[in-house]
Design a protein around this motif. Structure first.
Motif, PDB file in Angstrom:
ATOM      1  N   ASP A 223       7.869  11.303 -10.834  1.00  9.37           N
ATOM      2  CA  ASP A 223       7.905  12.747 -10.223  1.00  9.37           C
ATOM      3  C   ASP A 223       7.416  12.667  -8.777  1.00  9.37           C
ATOM      4  OD1 ASP A 223       8.969  13.828 -12.607  1.00  9.37           O
ATOM      5  OD2 ASP A 223       6.890  14.781 -13.456  1.00  9.37           O
ATOM      6  N   ILE A 224       6.725  11.828  -8.432  1.00 13.09           N
ATOM      7  CA  ILE A 224       6.272  11.668  -6.925  1.00 13.09           C
ATOM      8  C   ILE A 224       7.033  12.252  -5.954  1.00 13.09           C
ATOM      9  CG2 ILE A 224       5.518  10.212  -5.268  1.00 13.09           C
ATOM     10  CD1 ILE A 224       3.837   8.535  -7.206  1.00 13.09           C
ATOM     11  N   PRO A 225       8.432  11.720  -5.958  1.00 14.51           N
ATOM     12  CA  PRO A 225       9.498  12.636  -4.946  1.00 14.51           C
ATOM     13  C   PRO A 225       9.490  13.801  -5.077  1.00 14.51           C
ATOM     14  CG  PRO A 225      10.502  10.336  -6.165  1.00 14.51           C
ATOM     15  CD  PRO A 225       9.184  10.787  -6.795  1.00 14.51           C
ATOM     16  N   THR A 226       9.245  14.498  -6.351  1.00 14.13           N
ATOM     17  CA  THR A 226       9.198  15.996  -6.463  1.00 14.13           C
ATOM     18  C   THR A 226       7.874  16.596  -5.856  1.00 14.13           C
ATOM     19  OG1 THR A 226      10.556  15.831  -8.281  1.00 14.13           O
ATOM     20  CG2 THR A 226       9.259  18.001  -8.167  1.00 14.13           C
ATOM     21  N   SER A 251       1.386   3.368  -5.054  1.00 17.61           N
ATOM     22  CA  SER A 251       1.345   3.376  -3.641  1.00 17.61           C
ATOM     23  C   SER A 251       2.578   3.217  -2.929  1.00 17.61           C
ATOM     24  CB  SER A 251       0.091   2.334  -3.089  1.00 17.61           C
ATOM     25  OG  SER A 251      -1.100   2.859  -3.408  1.00 17.61           O
ATOM     26  N   GLU A 252       3.315   2.084  -3.680  1.00 17.88           N
ATOM     27  CA  GLU A 252       4.710   1.803  -3.049  1.00 17.88           C
ATOM     28  C   GLU A 252       5.555   3.012  -3.075  1.00 17.88           C
ATOM     29  OE1 GLU A 252       8.187  -1.586  -3.888  1.00 17.88           O
ATOM     30  OE2 GLU A 252       6.483  -1.710  -4.905  1.00 17.88           O
ATOM     31  N   LYS A 253       5.707   3.607  -4.168  1.00 20.98           N
ATOM     32  CA  LYS A 253       6.561   4.721  -4.532  1.00 20.98           C
ATOM     33  C   LYS A 253       5.847   5.951  -3.367  1.00 20.98           C
ATOM     34  CE  LYS A 253       9.282   5.466  -6.939  1.00 20.98           C
ATOM     35  NZ  LYS A 253      10.751   5.374  -6.894  1.00 20.98           N
ATOM     36  N   CYS A 254       4.700   6.174  -3.127  1.00 18.87           N
ATOM     37  CA  CYS A 254       4.267   7.174  -2.183  1.00 18.87           C
ATOM     38  C   CYS A 254       4.671   6.524  -0.847  1.00 18.87           C
ATOM     39  CB  CYS A 254       2.720   7.317  -2.487  1.00 18.87           C
ATOM     40  SG  CYS A 254       2.077   7.878  -3.826  1.00 18.87           S
ATOM     41  N   LEU A 255       4.517   5.312  -0.543  1.00 19.85           N
ATOM     42  CA  LEU A 255       4.906   5.014   0.943  1.00 19.85           C
ATOM     43  C   LEU A 255       6.286   5.329   1.055  1.00 19.85           C
ATOM     44  CD1 LEU A 255       3.988   3.751   3.508  1.00 19.85           C
ATOM     45  CD2 LEU A 255       4.391   1.445   2.530  1.00 19.85           C
ATOM     46  N   GLU A 256       7.199   5.081   0.130  1.00 18.69           N
ATOM     47  CA  GLU A 256       8.678   5.304   0.266  1.00 18.69           C
ATOM     48  C   GLU A 256       8.992   6.925   0.769  1.00 18.69           C
ATOM     49  OE1 GLU A 256      10.535   4.612  -3.356  1.00 18.69           O
ATOM     50  OE2 GLU A 256      10.046   2.424  -3.484  1.00 18.69           O
ATOM     51  N   HIS A 257       8.078   7.649   0.582  1.00 15.58           N
ATOM     52  CA  HIS A 257       8.176   9.063   0.853  1.00 15.58           C
ATOM     53  C   HIS A 257       7.229   9.467   1.774  1.00 15.58           C
ATOM     54  CE1 HIS A 257      11.098   9.688  -2.486  1.00 15.58           C
ATOM     55  NE2 HIS A 257      10.434   8.841  -3.031  1.00 15.58           N
ATOM     56  N   ALA A 272      -8.595   6.983  -9.367  1.00 14.80           N
ATOM     57  CA  ALA A 272      -8.127   8.204  -8.938  1.00 14.80           C
ATOM     58  C   ALA A 272      -7.795   8.088  -7.593  1.00 14.80           C
ATOM     59  CB  ALA A 272      -9.059   9.735  -9.090  1.00 14.80           C
ATOM     60  N   VAL A 273      -6.682   8.291  -7.169  1.00 15.15           N
ATOM     61  CA  VAL A 273      -6.289   7.752  -5.739  1.00 15.15           C
ATOM     62  C   VAL A 273      -5.807   9.130  -5.005  1.00 15.15           C
ATOM     63  CG1 VAL A 273      -5.043   6.205  -4.445  1.00 15.15           C
ATOM     64  CG2 VAL A 273      -5.432   5.859  -6.932  1.00 15.15           C
ATOM     65  N   LYS A 274      -6.210   9.185  -3.500  1.00 14.98           N
ATOM     66  CA  LYS A 274      -5.978  10.040  -2.835  1.00 14.98           C
ATOM     67  C   LYS A 274      -4.924   9.578  -1.672  1.00 14.98           C
ATOM     68  CE  LYS A 274      -9.362  12.216  -0.897  1.00 14.98           C
ATOM     69  NZ  LYS A 274     -10.401  13.022   0.112  1.00 14.98           N
ATOM     70  N   TYR A 275      -3.815  10.424  -1.494  1.00 10.99           N
ATOM     71  CA  TYR A 275      -2.818  10.247  -0.510  1.00 10.99           C
ATOM     72  C   TYR A 275      -2.631  11.545   0.396  1.00 10.99           C
ATOM     73  CZ  TYR A 275      -1.364   6.423  -3.762  1.00 10.99           C
ATOM     74  OH  TYR A 275      -1.745   5.325  -4.450  1.00 10.99           O
ATOM     75  N   VAL A 276      -2.263  11.197   1.562  1.00 13.39           N
ATOM     76  CA  VAL A 276      -2.109  12.443   2.454  1.00 13.39           C
ATOM     77  C   VAL A 276      -0.357  12.003   3.133  1.00 13.39           C
ATOM     78  CG1 VAL A 276      -4.382  12.940   2.885  1.00 13.39           C
ATOM     79  CG2 VAL A 276      -3.050  11.525   4.418  1.00 13.39           C
ATOM     80  N   ASN A 277      -0.038  13.179   3.605  1.00 21.06           N
ATOM     81  CA  ASN A 277       1.485  13.081   4.324  1.00 21.06           C
ATOM     82  C   ASN A 277       1.349  13.304   5.798  1.00 21.06           C
ATOM     83  OD1 ASN A 277       1.184  15.862   4.574  1.00 21.06           O
ATOM     84  ND2 ASN A 277       2.875  16.359   3.556  1.00 21.06           N
TER      85      ASN A 277
END
Length: 277
Positions: A223-226, A251-257, A272-277
């Protein structure tokens, strides 16, 4: 009509971190509720969903680092309120936020969240919920539009509103969680939370400043892409429900997007991990 349940009484040595791992694995095979005991864990599954091989994919049972035994009982409808009242103690996160049941005393903390968990996930006792609350306490949520995906009891959505977020969508695929979150939202006098029953397909055309997803690794990867499509510019994604060793795959999936890793909290192998765009 009363629903019959199969109760597993697990005896676990040592209890940590085996109990949390066992709950996570059982939760993916149809078990609906868990009560921690002095010796281990009580786990419940509806009789109609139970099969003799229900534990075949519970890999921690094969782990020689732990001794796990169990006995099985068939029981009629469980009085969940009574079970939780016997076993649910308040938790305090960073001396700022208390998560408690209605029968506990009012605490002297900045935030007071009242949860009647019943059969839903998310009392704050689990490491992932605890860490996600920590993230929310350390994030500026004023006027932020928030999604709590896999909301369970609704505790994270409730904390987000208390921290100034609005509006907030709380979505869970499980009907028990949906109904329980509705009750808890009302119990905490929340006015900015919309509770929905469903999955990521509900997110078409929506946008958020912050997305919280405390689910399991495989659903997150799917669901990360969504989620990314729904993130506003300078948006934030908080993910939990998986172990430290799963961070590279997440993280690899997040980096792809085009999401960037910021930080992670860790507690008993959970993160519990934090990501930003």
């Amino acid at each position: 009509m009363a629903i019959s349940y199969i109760e597993y009484q697990f005896t676990i040595t040592p209890k940590d971190p085996a109990t949390e791992i066992l709950m996570a694995e059982l939760g993916e095979t149809g078990f609906e509720s868990f009560v921690e005991t002095e010796d281990g864990l009580l786990a419940y599954i509806q009789k109609e969903l139970w099969t003799e091989d229900v534990l075949n994919d519970i890999y921690i049972l094969e782990n020689n680092d732990f001794s796990i035994s169990y006995v099985i009982n068939e029981i009629e409808q469980v009085n969940w309120n009574e079970e939780w009242e016997k076993n649910f103690t308040p938790i305090v996160v960073d001396n700022r936020c208390t998560v408690r049941a209605p029968f506990h005393e009012v605490p002297n903390t900045e935030f007071d969240v009242i949860i009647e968990p019943k059969m839903s996930f998310g009392t704050g006792h689990h490491e992932t919920t605890h860490m996600m609350i920590q993230h929310l306490l350390n994030t500026d949520l004023k006027d932020k539009k928030v999604l709590d995906m896999g909301s369970g009891t609704g505790v994270l959505a409730i904390v987000a509103e208390m921290r100034g977020a609005h509006p907030i969508d709380a979505i869970d695929i499980d009907n028990w969680c949906y109904l329980n979150a509705l009750e808890n939202v009302e119990r905490n006098n929340c006015k900015q939370i919309t509770v929905e029953e469903g999955d990521a397909s509900l997110l078409e055309g929506r946008s958020y400043d912050l997305i919280i997803a405390n689910i399991n690794r495989n659903i997150l990867l799917e669901d990360i892409p969504t989620y990314v499509k729904c993130l506003q510019p300078n948006g934030m994604l908080l993910l939990s429900g998986f172990y430290k060793e799963d961070i590279p795959a997440i993280s690899e999936k997040c980096l792809e997007h085009s999401l960037k890793f910021v930080e992670n909290l860790e507690k008993n192998h959970w993160v519990a991990v934090k990501y930003v765009n």
